[in-house]
Write an enzyme that holds these catalytic residues in place. Structure first.
Site, PDB file in Angstrom:
ATOM      1  N   ASP A 159      47.895  -9.792 -41.064  1.00 24.93           N
ATOM      2  CA  ASP A 159      48.462 -10.952 -40.382  1.00 24.93           C
ATOM      3  C   ASP A 159      47.343 -11.872 -39.911  1.00 24.93           C
ATOM      4  O   ASP A 159      46.373 -11.415 -39.290  1.00 24.93           O
ATOM      5  CB  ASP A 159      49.313 -10.480 -39.195  1.00 24.93           C
ATOM      6  N   HIS A 617      -3.784  -4.431   8.143  1.00 23.40           N
ATOM      7  CA  HIS A 617      -3.600  -4.949   9.501  1.00 23.40           C
ATOM      8  C   HIS A 617      -3.809  -3.872  10.571  1.00 23.40           C
ATOM      9  O   HIS A 617      -3.961  -4.188  11.752  1.00 23.40           O
ATOM     10  CB  HIS A 617      -2.225  -5.618   9.657  1.00 23.40           C
ATOM     11  N   ASP A 660      -1.993  -6.409   2.229  1.00 25.10           N
ATOM     12  CA  ASP A 660      -1.968  -5.524   3.400  1.00 25.10           C
ATOM     13  C   ASP A 660      -2.035  -4.061   2.980  1.00 25.10           C
ATOM     14  O   ASP A 660      -1.123  -3.263   3.206  1.00 25.10           O
ATOM     15  CB  ASP A 660      -0.704  -5.788   4.212  1.00 25.10           C
ATOM     16  N   SER A 755       3.184   1.577  11.055  1.00 30.33           N
ATOM     17  CA  SER A 755       2.435   0.740  10.124  1.00 30.33           C
ATOM     18  C   SER A 755       1.366   1.547   9.398  1.00 30.33           C
ATOM     19  O   SER A 755       0.718   2.421   9.978  1.00 30.33           O
ATOM     20  CB  SER A 755       1.765  -0.409  10.878  1.00 30.33           C
ATOM     21  N   GLY A 756       1.188   1.224   8.120  1.00 28.32           N
ATOM     22  CA  GLY A 756       0.195   1.912   7.309  1.00 28.32           C
ATOM     23  C   GLY A 756       0.666   3.222   6.730  1.00 28.32           C
ATOM     24  O   GLY A 756       0.026   3.791   5.854  1.00 28.32           O
TER      25      GLY A 756
END
Length: 805
Positions: A159, A617, A660, A755-756
């Site tokens: 079809d 830092h 950093d 930090s670090g």
């Protein structure tokens, strides 16, 4: 379950063979077995021969086959994962013909073999072998090549308008079906299921390949996010944005949306089927359609169609399938749970307090795991740890989820198996804990866990401190690393004590897959256990037992190495600010950076017996090494433990371009033992995938959450820089050599004094230091995740510094 997607997310696009396949024209799924009434068994030598058996099958229409390489067994089947149940089974792989997975048509669709069974007007199709309510002109018997299976739409007569079917409506004999074109490029809803091949943005930029990190670094790694279908450089929507997007090949334009139209009524593609949740939520609450309209702190929700007081793009127009009517709590963008923008100008958005269905834990509920070793006893049926990684490093699928793998191992079916989150479990009495994987090409795997050692009476033997005189490599010693592909030791008996058959022998078991001739570099000269096929469970061998063709061997892992603490960490997901107190010495690379008179002010990570990684830092008070000292092997800030090692510094080396991150050389090498051990470094330029669970440790400010003076830990997900830099979050402040991690809603973070220190992520049975705690906007504030120096960007500098100093 929230959303019930069609199998393998194949909506209106060509099938994607994730991870590739050994055989052209087939999609492969490891560890899968199809349940089919029509099935035949063959003995073959290769997977290609098994595919040939399927392609030439005459007993039925073969849609898939199962192959067991070790046993060289082949099963052809008249079913696939879209029509019949799939089970997990070790050492087998399911290969499905792509043609029978495709849910779109090429041309007029005479070759369409999908499972659509509704007409354009929504009428259900009549079975082709049925004569009620309509007597068909086309039947399976008269048209055997047309695959007139079940009541699926087909086009047996060519079809020109495409596939059709007889309907179950007595007043409508037949209708065409709602099957989209494979070549038409359009999206449904916000395009999270888009699998097309558009690869240019709305302003004409060419898309960057997803597996490339140039010119833009990113955390959308195709190998670790297989369920996102991040192929080639095609536009995709992996994070629930309003529409598909991509990173661009222009260095000046990081990313951009793609211009892909939404599917219209004339080009229909069905949206995902959804079973609405009104009274409670499961998983992330994507299907929640209830009427709660206040946040968990009692703030009224803003209407999704309004732009005051909060301006946003989570609108009904951008998310047309997410039911963003009125101001009801919803989850349109794959957040952790339903949420809304608030009518309080000072609070942009908040989560909503919607009841969870049953006893399921929320995806972000704080979890402090049981204080147990990360190992299992017996077959692991009672294992209740939090490992969620398979032996090959794949992430586990949530037990309550049905994607990418549909299954019956649910909390309701196994109420005593503790099937929470995506933690490794053994609900069905298998030989060890396992899980379904998030990789569509691998149904399940055993987990990255070892059996608990038998505890001898008396004290345990300490780790040898003197330099080893053993000059053998791990490959030559009787221990293995990883999955043991390099193992060349002498063990030649299986786990059950059966002697191994020589690899060159063909009795008692005939085989041709693994011999010294076929695999000359795999050490198959004698009968010792080997792993020539990279089996994730480790070395194995053919056995001399006529009733057992092959079995695994019991070979222990190599000894103390980087990132493998002797005391297994809790790995708590909690509320350092809001975390939990760590088990003593479970993070043995954590150091305390102190002033020369002993005051703690920063953290750091031991990465080498004589080198510590920290943040630049942290060293602002002085550039003189004599101004600082480092403490190792301590759990409390008072540092009264006998295991304490106190070191002066010989040298400070700051990253030369101002990032950093800095290195500290100790005055002498640290003594590596059970309480002092380095973390592993990442691969160069590796980008941690978005959503990866990582951990921060430290003695920093706890803001009243308890545990002051002892080492604390917390786990939270990595946030892709593209998300972290959105205006509502950190607004473009995060650089390429940095990374974000944290919970968007706040409550958990690193803080002053941390930090670090390390951000470590767990992968391949090791903890890898991926970040150095750097900066943030406050501590644990909502929508302000922590920022960390991305260690992988500095691997060359670290290696060079250690070698030259």
């Amino acid at each position: 379950m929230g959303l019930l997607y069609t199998a393998a997310f194949l909506l209106g696009a060509l099938i994607c063979t994730v991870g590739g396949s050994d055989v052209e024209g087939y999609s492969k799924t490891e560890g899968a077995w199809i349940l089919s009434l029509n099935k035949r068994t063959y003995s073959v030598n290769t997977v290609a021969e098994c595919a040939t058996k399927c392609n030439t099958e005459t007993s039925f229409t073969c849609k898939s086959f199962i192959y067991n390489e070790k046993d060289q067994e082949c099963w052809t089947a008249a079913a696939n994962s879209k029509t019949d149940s799939v089970f997990r089974r070790s050492s087998t792989a399911l290969y499905e013909k792509n043609a029978y997975l495709l849910e779109c048509v090429n041309g007029i669709g005479t070759d369409y073999r999908g499972t659509k069974s509704k007409t354009n007007s929504g009428k259900i199709c009549q079975r082709w072998d049925s004569s009620y309510p309509h007597r068909p002109n086309f039947t399976p018997q008269s048209n055997p090549r047309a695959d007139l299976d079940s009541n699926f739409c087909r086009n047996p007569d060519g079809d020109s308008n495409g596939p059709w079917c007889y309907t179950t409506d007595a007043n409508t004999r037949w209708e065409h079906c709602n099957v989209p074109s494979c070549s038409e490029e359009c999206i449904v809803c916000n395009g999270v299921n888009y699998r097309g091949k558009i690869s240019t943005t709305e302003n004409g930029f060419t898309c960057q390949r997803w597996d490339s990190q140039k010119p833009h670094n990113h955390g959308y790694n195709p190998s670790t996010l297989p369920q996102k279908y991040l192929e080639e450089n095609y536009c995709r929507n992996p994070d629930g944005d309003p529409r598909p997007w991509c990173f661009t090949t222009s260095p000046s334009k990081r990313w951009e949306f793609c211009s892909i139209p939404r599917c219209s009524k004339s080009s229909p593609t069905e949206p995902p089927t959804i079973i609405p949740e009104v009274d409670c939520v499961t998983n992330q609450g994507l299907a929640y359609r209830g009427t709660i309209a206040v946040t968990e702190t009692g703030k009224t929700c803003q209407s999704w169609s309004a732009q005051t007081p909060q301006t946003h793009n989570r609108t009904p127009q951008n998310y047309p399938c997410k039911d963003l009517d009125n101001n009801y709590c919803r989850n349109p963008d794959n957040e952790r749970r339903p949420w809304c923008y608030t009518t309080d100008p000072a609070t942009r958005w908040e989560y909503c307090n919607v009841t969870r269905c049953g006893n399921e834990a929320a995806p972000d509920d704080p979890v402090i795991p049981p204080d147990t070793e990360n190992c299992y006893e017996g077959n692991g049926s009672n294992y209740r740890g939090i490992t969620s990684e398979t032996i090959s490093g794949k992430k586990c699928q949530r037990w309550s989820s049905m994607t990418p793998h549909k299954h019956d191992k649910t909390q309701e079916a196994f109420p005593n198996a503790d099937l929470r989150r995506n933690w490794c479990r053994n609900p069905d009495g298998d030989q060890a804990p396992w899980c379904y994987t998030t990789d569509p090409a691998v149904r399940w795997e055993y987990c990255n866990l070892e059996k608990c050692p038998t505890k001898p009476s008396g004290t345990t033997r300490p780790i040898q401190q003197e330099p080893s005189t053993n000059t053998q490599t791990p490959a030559e010693r009787d221990c293995k690393t990883g999955n043991g592909e390099t193992y060349r030791g002498p063990t030649s008996v299986t786990v059950l004590g059966v002697t191994c058959q020589a690899w060159s022998a063909q009795t008692p078991h005939q085989h041709s897959s693994f011999t010294p001739e076929t695999h000359p570099t795999k050490g198959l000269e004698g009968n010792s256990c080997r792993n020539p096929d990279g089996d994730v469970n480790g070395p194995w061998c053919y056995t001399t037992d006529r009733n057992k063709k092959w079995d695994y061997c019991q070979i222990s892992d190599s000894g103390l190495e980087c990132g493998t603490p002797v005391v297994k960490p809790k790995r708590c997901f909690g509320r350092i600010v809001g975390g939990c107190v760590s088990k003593p010495h479970s993070w043995p690379w954590q150091i305390s950076l102190r002033t020369s008179n002993g005051i703690h002010f920063c953290g750091g990570t031991l990465i080498h017996p004589q080198w510590v990684l920290t943040a630049t830092h942290c060293l602002e008070r002085s550039s003189r090494p004599s101004a600082y000292k480092v403490l190792l092997g301590v759990h409390t800030e008072l540092a009264t433990e006998p295991s304490k090692q106190e070191m002066r510094l010989e040298k400070i080396v700051k990253e030369p371009n101002g990032a950093d991150i800095a290195l500290l050389k100790l005055e002498r090498p640290a003594l590596i033992n059970e309480k002092v051990q380095p973390a592993c470094l990442p691969e160069k330029d590796y980008i941690v995938p978005s959503g990866t669970e990582c951990y921060v440790t430290g003695w920093g400010e706890t803001q009243g959450t308890g545990g002051d003076g002892t080492l604390k830990e917390t786990g939270f997900p990595v946030i892709e820089n593209r998300v972290c830099n959105r205006p509502a979050y950190l607004n473009g402040r995060v650089k390429d050599h940095e990374m974000c991690a944290g919970n968007i809603e706040g409550g958990t973070d690193s803080c002053q004094g941390d930090s670090g220190g390390p951000l470590v992520c767990y992968a391949q049975n090791r903890f890898v230091v991926q970040g150095v705690t750097s900066w943030g906007l406050g501590c644990a504030n909502a929508m302000k995740p922590g920022v960390y120096a991305r260690v992988s960007k500095f691997v060359d500098w670290i290696d060079r510094t250690i070698k030259t100093n």
